[in-house]
Design a protein around this motif. Structure first.
Motif, PDB file in Angstrom:
ATOM      1  N   CYS A 513       1.051  -1.385   0.019  1.00 42.23           N
ATOM      2  CA  CYS A 513       0.352   0.134  -0.141  1.00 42.23           C
ATOM      3  C   CYS A 513       0.804   1.259   0.077  1.00 42.23           C
ATOM      4  O   CYS A 513       0.976   1.853   0.607  1.00 42.23           O
ATOM      5  CB  CYS A 513      -0.662  -0.059   1.532  1.00 42.23           C
ATOM      6  N   TRP A 535      -7.647   4.015  -3.830  1.00 41.03           N
ATOM      7  CA  TRP A 535      -8.097   5.249  -3.330  1.00 41.03           C
ATOM      8  C   TRP A 535      -9.168   6.120  -3.671  1.00 41.03           C
ATOM      9  O   TRP A 535      -8.927   6.656  -4.660  1.00 41.03           O
ATOM     10  CB  TRP A 535      -6.761   5.831  -1.774  1.00 41.03           C
ATOM     11  N   PRO A 539      -4.541   8.756   1.157  1.00 38.52           N
ATOM     12  CA  PRO A 539      -4.710   8.393   2.540  1.00 38.52           C
ATOM     13  C   PRO A 539      -3.361   9.589   2.951  1.00 38.52           C
ATOM     14  O   PRO A 539      -3.200   9.503   3.135  1.00 38.52           O
ATOM     15  CB  PRO A 539      -4.026   7.133   2.107  1.00 38.52           C
ATOM     16  N   CYS A 542      -3.216   3.568   7.357  1.00 43.07           N
ATOM     17  CA  CYS A 542      -3.309   2.519   6.281  1.00 43.07           C
ATOM     18  C   CYS A 542      -3.499   1.091   7.929  1.00 43.07           C
ATOM     19  O   CYS A 542      -2.595   1.392   7.912  1.00 43.07           O
ATOM     20  CB  CYS A 542      -3.032   1.551   5.261  1.00 43.07           C
ATOM     21  N   VAL A 551      -8.419   2.434   5.119  1.00 43.78           N
ATOM     22  CA  VAL A 551      -8.094   3.553   5.082  1.00 43.78           C
ATOM     23  C   VAL A 551      -8.542   5.184   5.009  1.00 43.78           C
ATOM     24  O   VAL A 551      -9.481   5.439   4.919  1.00 43.78           O
ATOM     25  CB  VAL A 551      -7.979   3.498   3.119  1.00 43.78           C
ATOM     26  N   SER A 553      -8.437   8.912   5.263  1.00 46.09           N
ATOM     27  CA  SER A 553      -8.091  10.249   4.734  1.00 46.09           C
ATOM     28  C   SER A 553      -8.868  11.562   5.497  1.00 46.09           C
ATOM     29  O   SER A 553      -9.473  10.655   6.124  1.00 46.09           O
ATOM     30  CB  SER A 553      -8.766  10.268   3.585  1.00 46.09           C
TER      31      SER A 553
END
Length: 646
Positions: A513, A535, A539, A542, A551, A553
């Protein structure tokens, strides 16, 4: 009016070969000797198939696969430049006028011309034909009309929903949503798209011809059990001008289940007619969804782990679940254990500024990074019960940023790995009467360590644009988790991106990731799946709790099943940050700072007992008479109680 849903026919079993711009990837093309040997030895082939996420499903007797050229590391929409000249009809037969598809990074929200769904993601969202401009998901390439350009009778409308599959765009338009600082600061122009039974909102600049970028501002899932859409009334206490009320509506979804808390987004339409259209469309789609008995795919239910009035929560930096009744909290003041069922709090040691807590159950130890100097300190797990104990300090770890623990030699030895900038110190830990340690390895990483974990007796280290696996039991060179000779992964080196985490899917597959994308690779570092995880927004963190990837944000937490690659849930929480590596404990930095637990609905029993929470501001940490380290969190005697009787 939105068109009726069109259900596509079952896709053919033919697959799409994924080739690189640099090699041409046609069998008849001349290639560099190194790449030729590499391809012969490892027999690398990548397939994009609509029926499977695995390359193993490809059949050799399939006819006429459509080629896709990976051009993502080149500027957006730039034609592919081949290193060697080769007969173009091998890749793109000109007589049949078939599409010339290029993997593309779109800079604005773009819908798939085949299924009409949004191509969500920050980069490499889909394919575009450089001849006719037909754009689609990589998984939709095989379903797309073969003729280039696409005949008008085969084109789908921009609005086309397959209600049975829940795929496609049903409605879109421009609206206004509250600014980032809140509605009191005014309205923000936004593009709203109803797609796959989700409402996507993209922020826009207020300039006339501006376009939104690909980062989704907010997503509200219509499958949410608390989803609703309604007009806004004065009784809703939304701070808006009275003349705006007739053009306003609100969309509501669930947020926290305990205490009951729902999340509403006020939306302002350009006119009353537009508002009526939006409310009507969203209501009709929600009714359609309920009639189809669509399965709720959500995994997590959010619960408040403890009373938000506990002062310790406000400055919590890290946390850990000790058992189903106890939580360890690390903050500016030190390390504390909260017994959630009896409201008892224990202070552990005299440490200050706790940055990370690592429970090491196999060695019956706890490690913390603490103090202004960021040292690692170790102590027995018995100290969490309030027992007095010695603290063991690892002197050379000063200035460290992260650590991870695990076992080697089939669980016979406990090890702790500590990262300081681009160095990693590996220690074997011993517990007898006192804790002791032995440094058995020191590693030099190519650049600063951004993430670490121990997988199958190997240390996995993430840094900018890369991951390495280091053997812990023996000496040896590290294994690259991104093979330098895999041409389909070269874009990562061309677009430096931060490493967020790696996940061991199985003994032969990993998910890597990065801040822009998620890549599946095998144990050799070669791409194992042609499709990438996308995504919706940029992000910040994670976290992984098998098989679910969370994830984080700015405005939400998006949940993915790493096995099926499905985006299964969006938690509309703003300013939320994980406190442990699994993401089960989180801090919600809202007006009232809360400690949030992500309860997995799919597991039996609770990892944590949930007490009755309240926002009683009269509760205080009251020190025990016979212990300076023990507190009760309660209303002090003589305060807040009922008045005495006559």
């Amino acid at each position: 009016m939105p068109q009726k849903g069109i259900v596509p026919e079952d896709p053919r079993s033919s697959s799409v070969a994924l080739c690189d711009t640099a090699t041409g990837a046609a069998a008849q093309c001349e290639t560099d000797p190194v790449e030729n040997i590499f391809e012969q030895n490892l027999k690398i082939k990548f397939y994009i198939s609509s029926g499977s996420t695995s390359p193993s499903s490809h059949s050799g007797d399939e006819a006429d696969p459509v080629k896709i050229v990976d051009s993502a590391h080149l500027p957006v929409h730039t034609p592919t430049i081949k290193r060697k000249e080769c007969h173009s009809s091998i890749l793109f037969p000109t007589k049949s006028k078939s599409h010339r598809f290029f993997l593309t990074s779109f800079t604005a929200p773009t819908k798939c011309h085949q299924c009409t769904s949004l191509m969500v993601g920050l980069i490499r969202q889909g394919c575009a034909c450089d001849a006719c401009g037909f754009s689609c998901h990589t998984t939709c390439v095989e379903k797309a009309p073969r003729a280039c350009p696409v005949p008008s009778q085969q084109k789908k409308g921009a609005l086309c929903l397959d209600a049975q599959e829940g795929i496609g765009t049903a409605y879109e338009g421009h609206v206004w949503i509250p600014k980032k600082a809140g509605l009191k600061k005014g309205w923000q122009r936004a593009l709203a798209i109803v797609c796959d039974f989700k409402l996507f909102l993209y922020n826009m600049d207020e300039e006339k011809d501006s376009k939104p970028n690909v980062v989704v501002s907010q997503v509200i899932d219509m499958r949410d059990g608390a989803f609703s859409v309604s007009s806004v009334w004065p009784s809703d206490f939304i701070p808006a001008r009275r003349k705006e009320m007739p053009r306003m509506f609100k969309v509501t979804a669930s947020q926290l289940s305990a205490p009951s808390n729902q999340y509403s987004v006020p939306i302002l339409a350009d006119s009353e007619n537009d508002k009526s259209e939006w409310v009507g469309v969203l209501s009709d789609l929600h009714k359609m969804l309920r009639k189809s008995h669509s399965r709720d795919r959500s995994v997590y239910v959010l619960k408040e782990a403890y009373d938000s009035s506990l002062p310790l929560i406000k400055t919590t930096q890290t946390a850990a679940i000790i058992d189903h009744k106890r939580i360890a909290l690390g903050n500016e003041e030190g390390l504390f254990v909260v017994h959630v069922t009896i409201d008892e709090i224990i202070r552990v040691g005299d440490m200050k500024k706790i940055h990370q807590i690592e429970l090491i159950p196999h060695g019956q130890m706890v490690a913390v990074i603490s103090g202004r100097s960021h040292h690692v300190q170790l102590f027995p797990m018995s100290a969490l019960d309030g027992r007095k104990t010695d603290i063991h300090k690892l002197a050379e770890t000063k200035g460290c940023q992260t650590m991870t623990s695990g076992t080697v030699c089939q669980g016979a030895h406990t090890c702790l790995c500590v990262a300081r900038k681009s160095q990693v110190f590996c220690y074997e830990l011993f517990q007898s009467k006192k804790i002791s340690h032995r440094k058995f390895k020191e590693l030099q990483i190519p650049t600063n360590v951004q993430w670490m974990a121990i997988f199958s007796e190997e240390l996995c280290v993430g840094f900018q644009s890369g991951f390495l696996r280091y053997p812990l039991r023996r000496e040896g060179i590290p294994y690259r988790m991104l093979h330098s000779h895999d041409p389909t992964l070269s874009f990562i080196a061309h677009q430096p991106m931060d490493a967020l985490c790696a996940i061991e899917i199985s003994s032969i597959e990993y998910l890597l990731c990065f801040k822009s994308i998620g890549i599946y690779t095998d144990s050799r570092g070669l791409r194992s799946r042609p499709i990438e995880l996308m995504w919706p927004a940029t992000p910040t963190y994670c976290c992984y709790n098998a098989p679910y990837l969370s994830v984080y944000s700015e405005n939400a937490v998006d949940i993915f099943n790493v096995n099926s690659m499905d985006w299964i849930q969006t938690v509309p929480l703003k300013k939320v940050r994980p406190l442990n590596s699994e993401g089960s404990l989180n801090i919600l930095l809202s007006e009232t700072i809360r400690l949030i637990y992500f309860k997995n609905k799919m597991t039996y029993g609770d990892e944590l007992v949930f007490p009755e929470t309240s926002d009683n501001r009269q509760k205080q940490m009251v020190r025990h008479l016979h212990s300076k380290r023990r507190y009760s969190f309660r209303v002090p005697r003589g305060k807040g109680g009922p008045p005495a009787g006559p």
